[in-house]
Design an enzyme around this catalytic site. Structure first.
Site, PDB file in Angstrom:
ATOM      1  N   TYR A   1     -18.714  -5.997  -5.901  1.00  0.00           N
ATOM      2  CA  TYR A   1     -19.025  -5.662  -4.450  1.00  0.00           C
ATOM      3  C   TYR A   1     -20.411  -4.876  -4.464  1.00  0.00           C
ATOM      4  O   TYR A   1     -20.348  -4.107  -5.506  1.00  0.00           O
ATOM      5  CB  TYR A   1     -18.153  -5.218  -3.576  1.00  0.00           C
ATOM      6  CG  TYR A   1     -16.737  -5.614  -3.676  1.00  0.00           C
ATOM      7  CD1 TYR A   1     -16.418  -6.822  -3.857  1.00  0.00           C
ATOM      8  CD2 TYR A   1     -15.768  -4.647  -3.234  1.00  0.00           C
ATOM      9  CE1 TYR A   1     -15.096  -7.063  -3.840  1.00  0.00           C
ATOM     10  CE2 TYR A   1     -14.525  -4.894  -3.007  1.00  0.00           C
ATOM     11  CZ  TYR A   1     -14.111  -6.423  -3.384  1.00  0.00           C
ATOM     12  OH  TYR A   1     -12.746  -6.664  -3.330  1.00  0.00           O
TER      13      TYR A   1
ATOM     14  N   THR B   1     -21.231  -0.495  -9.070  1.00  0.00           N
ATOM     15  CA  THR B   1     -21.595   0.925  -9.862  1.00  0.00           C
ATOM     16  C   THR B   1     -21.267   0.798 -11.344  1.00  0.00           C
ATOM     17  O   THR B   1     -21.508   1.548 -12.090  1.00  0.00           O
ATOM     18  CB  THR B   1     -20.335   1.968  -9.270  1.00  0.00           C
ATOM     19  OG1 THR B   1     -19.321   1.476  -9.539  1.00  0.00           O
ATOM     20  CG2 THR B   1     -20.767   2.281  -8.162  1.00  0.00           C
TER      21      THR B   1
ATOM     22  N   ASN C   1     -18.902   9.215   2.761  1.00  0.00           N
ATOM     23  CA  ASN C   1     -19.823   9.156   1.693  1.00  0.00           C
ATOM     24  C   ASN C   1     -20.859   8.212   1.586  1.00  0.00           C
ATOM     25  O   ASN C   1     -21.935   8.344   0.843  1.00  0.00           O
ATOM     26  CB  ASN C   1     -18.869   8.780   0.129  1.00  0.00           C
ATOM     27  CG  ASN C   1     -18.260   9.658  -0.359  1.00  0.00           C
ATOM     28  OD1 ASN C   1     -18.804  10.890  -0.933  1.00  0.00           O
ATOM     29  ND2 ASN C   1     -16.913   9.598  -0.438  1.00  0.00           N
TER      30      ASN C   1
ATOM     31  N   ASP D   1       0.961  -1.195  -0.087  1.00  0.00           N
ATOM     32  CA  ASP D   1       0.109  -0.028  -0.116  1.00  0.00           C
ATOM     33  C   ASP D   1       0.898   1.195   0.074  1.00  0.00           C
ATOM     34  O   ASP D   1       2.044   1.239   0.394  1.00  0.00           O
ATOM     35  CB  ASP D   1      -0.893   0.024   1.337  1.00  0.00           C
ATOM     36  CG  ASP D   1      -2.090   0.741   0.938  1.00  0.00           C
ATOM     37  OD1 ASP D   1      -2.113   1.996   0.763  1.00  0.00           O
ATOM     38  OD2 ASP D   1      -3.273   0.061   1.190  1.00  0.00           O
TER      39      ASP D   1
ATOM     40  N   TYR E   1     -15.268   7.399 -11.214  1.00  0.00           N
ATOM     41  CA  TYR E   1     -14.901   6.187 -10.551  1.00  0.00           C
ATOM     42  C   TYR E   1     -15.468   5.028 -11.091  1.00  0.00           C
ATOM     43  O   TYR E   1     -14.667   3.829 -11.416  1.00  0.00           O
ATOM     44  CB  TYR E   1     -15.337   6.366  -9.049  1.00  0.00           C
ATOM     45  CG  TYR E   1     -15.471   5.136  -8.419  1.00  0.00           C
ATOM     46  CD1 TYR E   1     -14.132   4.369  -8.080  1.00  0.00           C
ATOM     47  CD2 TYR E   1     -16.583   4.317  -8.200  1.00  0.00           C
ATOM     48  CE1 TYR E   1     -14.034   3.225  -7.346  1.00  0.00           C
ATOM     49  CE2 TYR E   1     -16.380   3.271  -7.287  1.00  0.00           C
ATOM     50  CZ  TYR E   1     -15.118   2.518  -7.087  1.00  0.00           C
ATOM     51  OH  TYR E   1     -15.088   1.350  -6.469  1.00  0.00           O
TER      52      TYR E   1
ATOM     53  N   SER F   1     -17.269  -3.515  -8.987  1.00  0.00           N
ATOM     54  CA  SER F   1     -18.200  -2.755  -8.065  1.00  0.00           C
ATOM     55  C   SER F   1     -19.753  -2.906  -8.763  1.00  0.00           C
ATOM     56  O   SER F   1     -19.425  -2.805  -9.871  1.00  0.00           O
ATOM     57  CB  SER F   1     -17.795  -1.457  -7.843  1.00  0.00           C
ATOM     58  OG  SER F   1     -19.064  -0.450  -7.371  1.00  0.00           O
TER      59      SER F   1
ATOM     60  N   ASP G   1     -27.734   9.518  -7.524  1.00  0.00           N
ATOM     61  CA  ASP G   1     -28.430   8.240  -6.658  1.00  0.00           C
ATOM     62  C   ASP G   1     -29.605   7.592  -7.484  1.00  0.00           C
ATOM     63  O   ASP G   1     -30.329   8.080  -8.070  1.00  0.00           O
ATOM     64  CB  ASP G   1     -29.065   8.909  -5.290  1.00  0.00           C
ATOM     65  CG  ASP G   1     -28.109   8.925  -4.363  1.00  0.00           C
ATOM     66  OD1 ASP G   1     -26.808   8.451  -4.406  1.00  0.00           O
ATOM     67  OD2 ASP G   1     -28.420   9.374  -3.202  1.00  0.00           O
TER      68      ASP G   1
ATOM     69  N   LYS H   1     -13.812   1.474 -13.150  1.00  0.00           N
ATOM     70  CA  LYS H   1     -13.961  -0.164 -12.775  1.00  0.00           C
ATOM     71  C   LYS H   1     -14.625  -0.840 -14.025  1.00  0.00           C
ATOM     72  O   LYS H   1     -14.319  -1.947 -14.370  1.00  0.00           O
ATOM     73  CB  LYS H   1     -15.260  -0.150 -11.936  1.00  0.00           C
ATOM     74  CG  LYS H   1     -14.657   0.099 -10.267  1.00  0.00           C
ATOM     75  CD  LYS H   1     -13.762  -0.619  -9.668  1.00  0.00           C
ATOM     76  CE  LYS H   1     -12.967   0.058  -8.582  1.00  0.00           C
ATOM     77  NZ  LYS H   1     -11.903  -0.876  -7.892  1.00  0.00           N
TER      78      LYS H   1
HETATM   79  N1  LIG Z   1     -16.235   0.209  -0.043  1.00  0.00           N
HETATM   80  C1  LIG Z   1     -16.777   0.083  -1.088  1.00  0.00           C
HETATM   81  O1  LIG Z   1     -18.144   0.560  -0.826  1.00  0.00           O
HETATM   82  C2  LIG Z   1     -16.659  -0.541  -2.290  1.00  0.00           C
HETATM   83  C3  LIG Z   1     -17.678  -1.014  -2.955  1.00  0.00           C
HETATM   84  C4  LIG Z   1     -17.120  -1.686  -4.355  1.00  0.00           C
HETATM   85  C5  LIG Z   1     -15.874  -1.765  -4.727  1.00  0.00           C
HETATM   86  N2  LIG Z   1     -14.961  -1.180  -3.900  1.00  0.00           N
HETATM   87  C6  LIG Z   1     -13.578  -1.434  -4.256  1.00  0.00           C
HETATM   88  O2  LIG Z   1     -12.946  -2.259  -3.510  1.00  0.00           O
HETATM   89  C7  LIG Z   1     -11.445  -1.913  -3.337  1.00  0.00           C
HETATM   90  C8  LIG Z   1     -11.013  -1.709  -1.778  1.00  0.00           C
HETATM   91  O3  LIG Z   1     -11.931  -0.685  -1.308  1.00  0.00           O
HETATM   92  P1  LIG Z   1     -12.038  -0.190   0.156  1.00  0.00           P
HETATM   93  O4  LIG Z   1     -13.141   0.016   0.749  1.00  0.00           O
HETATM   94  O5  LIG Z   1     -11.355  -1.098   0.963  1.00  0.00           O
HETATM   95  O6  LIG Z   1     -11.067   0.942   0.032  1.00  0.00           O
HETATM   96  P2  LIG Z   1      -9.817   1.554   0.670  1.00  0.00           P
HETATM   97  O7  LIG Z   1      -9.587   3.103   0.348  1.00  0.00           O
HETATM   98  O8  LIG Z   1     -10.085   1.474   2.336  1.00  0.00           O
HETATM   99  O9  LIG Z   1      -8.590   0.663   0.408  1.00  0.00           O
HETATM  100  C9  LIG Z   1      -8.134   0.894  -0.884  1.00  0.00           C
HETATM  101  C10 LIG Z   1      -6.472   0.996  -0.493  1.00  0.00           C
HETATM  102  O10 LIG Z   1      -5.656   1.239  -1.614  1.00  0.00           O
HETATM  103  C11 LIG Z   1      -4.551   2.090  -1.337  1.00  0.00           C
HETATM  104  N3  LIG Z   1      -4.069   2.452  -2.821  1.00  0.00           N
HETATM  105  C12 LIG Z   1      -4.834   3.514  -3.391  1.00  0.00           C
HETATM  106  N4  LIG Z   1      -4.298   3.829  -4.547  1.00  0.00           N
HETATM  107  C13 LIG Z   1      -2.744   3.028  -4.453  1.00  0.00           C
HETATM  108  C14 LIG Z   1      -1.874   3.162  -5.189  1.00  0.00           C
HETATM  109  N5  LIG Z   1      -1.667   3.722  -6.321  1.00  0.00           N
HETATM  110  N6  LIG Z   1      -0.630   2.434  -4.756  1.00  0.00           N
HETATM  111  C15 LIG Z   1      -0.658   1.757  -3.568  1.00  0.00           C
HETATM  112  N7  LIG Z   1      -2.028   1.740  -2.744  1.00  0.00           N
HETATM  113  C16 LIG Z   1      -2.901   2.598  -3.255  1.00  0.00           C
HETATM  114  C17 LIG Z   1      -5.221   3.035  -0.461  1.00  0.00           C
HETATM  115  O11 LIG Z   1      -4.207   3.611   0.479  1.00  0.00           O
HETATM  116  C18 LIG Z   1      -6.175   1.877   0.430  1.00  0.00           C
HETATM  117  O12 LIG Z   1      -5.412   1.450   1.535  1.00  0.00           O
HETATM  118  C19 LIG Z   1     -11.148  -0.675  -4.241  1.00  0.00           C
HETATM  119  O13 LIG Z   1     -10.705  -0.834  -5.467  1.00  0.00           O
HETATM  120  C20 LIG Z   1     -12.774  -0.015  -4.470  1.00  0.00           C
HETATM  121  O14 LIG Z   1     -13.051   0.590  -5.492  1.00  0.00           O
HETATM  122  C21 LIG Z   1     -15.247  -0.655  -2.692  1.00  0.00           C
END
Ligand SMILES: NC(=O)c1ccc[n+]([C@@H]2O[C@H](COP(=O)([O-])OP(=O)(O)OC[C@H]3O[C@@H](n4cnc5c(N)ncnc54)[C@H](O)[C@@H]3O)[C@@H](O)[C@H]2O)c1
Length: 338
Positions: free
Chosen positions: A177, A127, A198, A32, A149, A125, A295, A153
């Site tokens: 997800y 979305t 959000n 990360d 965003y 996602s 929405d 995806k």
């Molecule tokens: N949480 C949701 O509601 C949701 C829903 C659908 C999909 N997602 C997808 O699931 C994944 C994880 O989501 P999350 O909720 O755990 O988000 P999060 O922000 O907690 O986790 C994403 C992680 O990626 C790291 N990151 C981002 N860009 C980076 C880079 N260039 N290099 C290294 N690390 C990087 C961030 O520091 C973070 O720790 C994402 O791809 C997100 O799009 C999330």
């Protein structure tokens, strides 16, 4: 024991998945750049499962170092979580989102090719589904995201699909997800959004802890049970189970696949608020506000394919989601800084 690289490894969903991976005998390696997370989560993971996963500070855009990591750690598969994920922010900063998410994926795929890593699980996602798709969404429904965003995806899925057509070694699992919420039941790790949340559940949590005065409910005139928007919430530990099942399926040599990970059960904004109040004993003041641009009334998964292919179904209830989210929030009002 197989070495699994988790990009975005200290993020919300990856950290919970790391715990389940360790419990199932895998060796997750967390990578990360901490743009939206903290390395302080690692000792918490260790406290929960008695093992400290390796942590590498790196930006996925650094292809050369990423290739080196994959080679030196003998990586068997990548679970690619790393992305920027705030829909509203993506509208304001599209270039940053396309660069980080799309160019970031290209970097991961280039590194995988150079290091001969053949399996990728992608965080996709709900979305990605078009506004024209009818809920509950099946995986073959039309795709057309309505934010930068969401577009990243859609593009990420497309890129992986295209490469897999020409590279017979590459196999993928695309996991769409729905609405991940909740926290590990220990209360040691959970979601800590930067700034104004959000998403509904973190907002409710912050109202409950007194960090915000009230919840705005964006619209109560949708054609749903009580007029408020309905979503498909999935406990983050169920989501973690889904990743481990998907990975096992790929590592068995099965063909690539795309699945929804959701419960298939609609829960409205007011139903979630009431369940949270009932489970936690906290009162959540709310005000009805106008509908929010972008929405939709209902976001709901058809979870059948994940059930048929992976034997996946959700086990935790909405009450579990609320209880676990609240335990985390109450014990850690300032996230990992507390
Ligand atoms: N949480 C949701 O509601 C949701 C829903 C659908 C999909 N997602 C997808 O699931 C994944 C994880 O989501 P999350 O909720 O755990 O988000 P999060 O922000 O907690 O986790 C994403 C992680 O990626 C790291 N990151 C981002 N860009 C980076 C880079 N260039 N290099 C290294 N690390 C990087 C961030 O520091 C973070 O720790 C994402 O791809 C997100 O799009 C999330």
């Amino acid at each position: 024991m197989q070495n699994i690289l988790l990009t975005g490894g200290t993020g919300y969903i990856a950290a919970h998945t790391a715990i389940t991976l360790i419990e199932q005998g895998h060796n997750p390696i967390l990578l990360d750049n901490f743009v939206n997370s903290s390395p302080k989560i690692v000792p918490r993971i260790a406290e929960i499962c008695g093992k400290t996963p390796s942590l590498i500070e790196l930006d996925i855009l650094d292809t050369q170092s990423l290739t080196q990591v994959m080679r030196t750690h003998n990586i068997h598969a990548v679970i690619h979580f790393a992305a920027l994920k705030a829909v509203g922010e993506s509208v304001a900063r599209p270039l940053a989102y396309y660069h980080n998410n799309v160019v970031g994926l290209l970097s991961v795929l280039n590194a995988m090719q150079a290091a001969k890593v053949a399996h990728i699980v992608l965080s996709s996602s709900a979305t990605v589904y078009s506004e024209d798709a009818k809920p509950p969404f099946v995986e073959d429904a039309p795709l057309a995201a309505n934010s930068p965003y969401g577009q990243t995806k859609v593009m990420m899925e497309r890129i992986i699909n295209d490469i897999a057509h020409t590279d017979p070694n590459l196999r993928f699992a695309m996991l769409r997800y729905f609405n991940p919420v909740g926290a590990h039941p220990s209360g040691l790790i959970g979601e800590h959004p930067n700034g104004i949340p959000n998403n509904l559940m973190p907002y409710i949590q912050q109202v409950a802890i007194g960090q915000r005065d009230y919840l705005s409910v964006w619209g109560n005139d949708y054609g749903t049970t009580d007029g408020t928007g309905e979503r498909d919430y999935i406990h983050v530990m169920d989501l973690a189970d889904g990743h481990v099942l998907a990975l096992a399926h790929l590592l068995k040599g099965e063909p690539s696949f795309t699945v929804n990970l959701g419960s298939g059960e609609p829960v409205s904004v007011l139903q979630l608020v009431r369940t949270f109040e009932m489970v936690t004993g906290q009162t959540i003041p709310y005000k009805i506000a106008p509908r929010r641009a972008g929405d939709v009334a209902v976001l709901l998964a058809n979870p059948q394919r994940a059930k048929d292919l992976l034997g996946f179904s959700t086990k935790r209830t909405t009450a579990d989601m609320c209880a676990d989210a609240w335990r985390w929030q109450k014990n850690n009002p300032n996230g990992f800084s507390s």
